[in-house]
Design a protein around this motif. Structure first.
Motif, mmCIF file in Angstrom:
data_model
loop_
_atom_site.group_PDB
_atom_site.id
_atom_site.type_symbol
_atom_site.label_atom_id
_atom_site.label_comp_id
_atom_site.label_asym_id
_atom_site.label_seq_id
_atom_site.Cartn_x
_atom_site.Cartn_y
_atom_site.Cartn_z
ATOM 1 N N THR A 25 48.503 -23.063 -43.563
ATOM 2 C CA THR A 25 48.453 -23.076 -45.020
ATOM 3 C C THR A 25 47.633 -21.901 -45.537
ATOM 4 O O THR A 25 48.050 -21.209 -46.451
ATOM 5 N N THR A 26 46.503 -21.642 -44.924
ATOM 6 C CA THR A 26 45.652 -20.533 -45.334
ATOM 7 C C THR A 26 46.386 -19.212 -45.168
ATOM 8 O O THR A 26 46.325 -18.352 -46.029
ATOM 9 N N THR A 27 47.105 -19.037 -44.082
ATOM 10 C CA THR A 27 47.833 -17.796 -43.841
ATOM 11 C C THR A 27 48.887 -17.571 -44.906
ATOM 12 O O THR A 27 49.005 -16.475 -45.439
ATOM 13 N N THR A 28 49.640 -18.598 -45.265
ATOM 14 C CA THR A 28 50.689 -18.401 -46.259
ATOM 15 C C THR A 28 50.112 -18.178 -47.646
ATOM 16 O O THR A 28 50.754 -17.567 -48.479
ATOM 17 N N GLU A 29 48.917 -18.636 -47.946
ATOM 18 C CA GLU A 29 48.298 -18.386 -49.230
ATOM 19 C C GLU A 29 47.631 -17.011 -49.289
ATOM 20 O O GLU A 29 47.354 -16.510 -50.357
ATOM 21 N N THR A 30 47.378 -16.396 -48.171
ATOM 22 C CA THR A 30 46.718 -15.103 -48.129
ATOM 23 C C THR A 30 47.680 -13.962 -48.438
ATOM 24 O O THR A 30 47.329 -13.008 -49.107
#
Length: 131
Positions: A25-30
């Motif tokens: 999730t963090t990767t796709t929001e970055t």
């Protein structure tokens, strides 16, 4: 003892899966992907602005961002050759930005008249915003 090891292994797998989902999730929001309809700031800064009567108003001098969102264009109004000009902040909703594909040019059109823009509250590059 065997039950404890199985329970421990199951717990580890569940926690690991949850951590993996959080990392994903963090990767796709970055990272994001620019869409073909998106506009880059270099296309806007120093772009001439006209009104609906095709009168030259000034130029977009800067962009105002608030919490990651575009909230205004700083537009120069009045003045001649940069002398006597002042700045006003115009809502993005009031500015129509268009790309002319055949000319590879951008246009910016606002609905207020020159007089309405001259009467608008002035923005000054001072204090926190001093250049």
């Amino acid at each position: 003892m065997r039950r404890i090891l199985i329970a421990l292994a199951a717990t580890t797998m569940i926690v690991g899966a949850a951590a993996a989902q959080t990392a994903e999730t963090t990767t796709t929001e970055t990272f994001v992907t620019a869409k073909p309809t998106d506009v880059l700031s270099y296309n806007l800064v120093n772009l001439n602005v006209t009104n609906n009567a095709n009168e030259s108003i000034g130029e977009i001098k800067d962009l105002v961002l608030s919490e990651g969102q575009l909230t205004g264009y700083i537009v120069s109004v009045g003045g001649v050759l940069g002398m006597g000009e002042r700045y006003v902040i115009v809502s993005p909703k009031a500015v129509k930005i268009t790309a002319l594909k055949h000319d590879k040019k951008w246009t910016a059109v606002v609905s207020p008249t020159k007089d309405q823009l001259k009467a608008a509250p002035e923005f000054k590059y001072e204090g926190r915003w001093k250049r």
